[in-house]
Write a protein that holds these residues in place. Structure first.
Motif, PDB file in Angstrom:
ATOM      1  N   THR A  90      32.817  37.379  46.294  1.00  0.00           N
ATOM      2  CA  THR A  90      33.050  37.720  44.956  1.00  0.00           C
ATOM      3  C   THR A  90      34.323  37.110  44.733  1.00  0.00           C
ATOM      4  O   THR A  90      34.947  36.246  45.328  1.00  0.00           O
ATOM      5  CB  THR A  90      33.789  39.286  45.229  1.00  0.00           C
ATOM      6  N   CYS A  91      34.503  37.063  43.245  1.00  0.00           N
ATOM      7  CA  CYS A  91      35.842  36.287  42.679  1.00  0.00           C
ATOM      8  C   CYS A  91      36.369  37.218  41.392  1.00  0.00           C
ATOM      9  O   CYS A  91      35.590  38.164  40.716  1.00  0.00           O
ATOM     10  CB  CYS A  91      35.158  35.150  42.036  1.00  0.00           C
ATOM     11  N   GLY A  92      37.484  36.583  40.934  1.00  0.00           N
ATOM     12  CA  GLY A  92      38.172  37.395  39.961  1.00  0.00           C
ATOM     13  C   GLY A  92      38.026  36.224  38.744  1.00  0.00           C
ATOM     14  O   GLY A  92      38.524  35.145  39.012  1.00  0.00           O
ATOM     15  N   PHE A 159      45.971  35.830  47.792  1.00  0.00           N
ATOM     16  CA  PHE A 159      45.338  36.819  46.868  1.00  0.00           C
ATOM     17  C   PHE A 159      46.503  37.297  46.008  1.00  0.00           C
ATOM     18  O   PHE A 159      46.198  37.610  44.867  1.00  0.00           O
ATOM     19  CB  PHE A 159      44.684  37.909  47.908  1.00  0.00           C
ATOM     20  N   LEU A 177      38.673  32.688  40.326  1.00  0.00           N
ATOM     21  CA  LEU A 177      39.637  32.589  41.532  1.00  0.00           C
ATOM     22  C   LEU A 177      38.872  33.150  42.885  1.00  0.00           C
ATOM     23  O   LEU A 177      38.319  34.240  42.732  1.00  0.00           O
ATOM     24  CB  LEU A 177      40.659  33.371  41.464  1.00  0.00           C
ATOM     25  N   GLU A 178      39.030  32.698  43.825  1.00  0.00           N
ATOM     26  CA  GLU A 178      38.484  33.051  45.285  1.00  0.00           C
ATOM     27  C   GLU A 178      39.278  32.318  46.043  1.00  0.00           C
ATOM     28  O   GLU A 178      40.230  31.635  45.852  1.00  0.00           O
ATOM     29  CB  GLU A 178      36.961  32.954  45.369  1.00  0.00           C
ATOM     30  N   MET A 179      38.703  32.470  47.327  1.00  0.00           N
ATOM     31  CA  MET A 179      39.433  32.156  48.549  1.00  0.00           C
ATOM     32  C   MET A 179      38.858  31.206  49.748  1.00  0.00           C
ATOM     33  O   MET A 179      39.330  30.896  50.574  1.00  0.00           O
ATOM     34  CB  MET A 179      40.233  33.327  49.349  1.00  0.00           C
ATOM     35  N   SER A 202      33.827  40.306  40.419  1.00  0.00           N
ATOM     36  CA  SER A 202      34.120  41.842  40.823  1.00  0.00           C
ATOM     37  C   SER A 202      35.346  42.069  40.004  1.00  0.00           C
ATOM     38  O   SER A 202      35.318  43.690  39.817  1.00  0.00           O
ATOM     39  CB  SER A 202      34.437  41.641  42.300  1.00  0.00           C
ATOM     40  N   ASP A 203      35.978  41.366  39.573  1.00  0.00           N
ATOM     41  CA  ASP A 203      37.153  41.916  38.542  1.00  0.00           C
ATOM     42  C   ASP A 203      37.547  40.843  37.770  1.00  0.00           C
ATOM     43  O   ASP A 203      37.220  39.715  37.862  1.00  0.00           O
ATOM     44  CB  ASP A 203      38.377  42.370  39.405  1.00  0.00           C
ATOM     45  N   ILE A 205      40.830  39.035  36.028  1.00  0.00           N
ATOM     46  CA  ILE A 205      42.491  39.077  36.036  1.00  0.00           C
ATOM     47  C   ILE A 205      43.258  39.168  34.676  1.00  0.00           C
ATOM     48  O   ILE A 205      44.070  39.727  34.731  1.00  0.00           O
ATOM     49  CB  ILE A 205      42.530  37.340  36.661  1.00  0.00           C
TER      50      ILE A 205
HETATM   51  O1  URA Z   1      40.104  36.054  45.789  1.00  0.00           O
HETATM   52  C1  URA Z   1      39.970  36.760  44.782  1.00  0.00           C
HETATM   53  C2  URA Z   1      38.501  37.673  44.756  1.00  0.00           C
HETATM   54  C3  URA Z   1      38.428  38.410  43.859  1.00  0.00           C
HETATM   55  N1  URA Z   1      39.245  38.998  42.745  1.00  0.00           N
HETATM   56  C4  URA Z   1      40.236  38.167  42.718  1.00  0.00           C
HETATM   57  O2  URA Z   1      41.106  38.389  41.851  1.00  0.00           O
HETATM   58  N2  URA Z   1      40.589  37.193  43.739  1.00  0.00           N
END
Ligand code: URA
Ligand code: R1P
Length: 233
Positions: A90-92, A159, A177-179, A202-203, A205
């Motif tokens: 998932t990512c933002g 995060f 963004l993700e990790m 998933s969201d 920012i």
């Molecule tokens: O790393 C992440 C994953 C989902 N949403 C975010 O804002 N950052």
């Protein structure tokens, strides 16, 4: 077995899907794989192997962040000889025209992690997807009629980051963004293996929009089917 994975050598397939969340690994195994058997529960970082459309496939949780995924994928490649590694994460989003529920294919990953600078003596490394996997995943997503985005993502160490300048990253065309992706691409290159990161938004920012649990499930399924159908192509 390796230090963090309790499987016998032949229990892991040459193609492995990599969600951050070990419960997503369980969900993928139970929903999409036939005859799935659990090969790992060390630290509850579940790993399973089964078949999809006749092809043997594993799914392994990686945990969150560069240090955690680096441990799992290093052991998968070094000790279990895994050839194809596909993150399903998932990512933002940080671009206005990238929406929640979109699926992003990470062509490359920028990062604020020190990992590559430690490895390359302070010099930046361009963490890049495997083109063959990327093309197969893109073609699969298009065939399914999905709203796909392909581009550069930012792999962050934090995060909760008080200093992140989202507008600057967005101006340089970072999609989300993700990790983990920068570590996945760099380590896959080190071991000369193929890697790809497919991410569900998933969201958002900037707009604050989030997905409901139900929506997340549906879009996760789209992303997982793209990954699975791409590797059986
Ligand atoms: O790393 C992440 C994953 C989902 N949403 C975010 O804002 N950052
Ligand atoms: O949903 P996963 O795959 O864990 O990916 C994202 O979610 C976690 C943060 O909530 C980080 O691991 C980030 O990369």
């Amino acid at each position: 077995m390796s230090i963090h994975i309790g499987a016998k050598e032949n229990q892991i397939a040459e193609t492995v899907l990599l969600p951050g969340d070990p419960l997503r690994a369980k969900y993928i195994a139970e929903t999409f794989l036939e005859g799935a058997e659990k090969y790992n529960d060390v630290r509850n970082m579940f790993g399973y192997t089964g078949t999809y459309k006749g092809k043997r496939i594993s799914v392994q949780g990686t945990g969150m962040g560069v240090p955690s995924i680096s441990i799992y994928i290093t052991e998968l490649m070094k000790d279990y000889h895994v050839q194809n590694l596909i993150r399903v994460g998932t990512c933002g989003a940080i671009q206005k025209d990238v929406k929640v529920r979109d699926v992003i294919i990470a062509m490359s990953a920028s990062t604020d992690s020190q990992m590559n600078r430690i490895t390359f003596g302070g010099v930046d490394y361009a963490a890049t997807a495997n083109f063959e996997l990327l093309k197969k995943a893109y073609d699969t997503g298009v065939e399914k009629g999905l709203h796909l985005r392909v581009g550069n993502v930012l792999t962050e160490d934090l995060f909760y980051n008080d200093n992140s300048d989202f507008e600057k990253w967005a101006a340089y065309q970072i999609l989300a963004l993700e990790m983990e992706t920068a570590a996945l691409y760099t380590l896959a290159a080190k071991f000369n293996r193929k890697a790809l990161s497919i991410l569900t938004v998933s969201d958002h920012i900037i707009t604050g929009e989030v997905t409901t649990a139900e929506e997340r499930q549906t879009t996760f399924n789209d992303m997982i089917e793209v990954a699975l159908d791409a590797v059986v192509k």
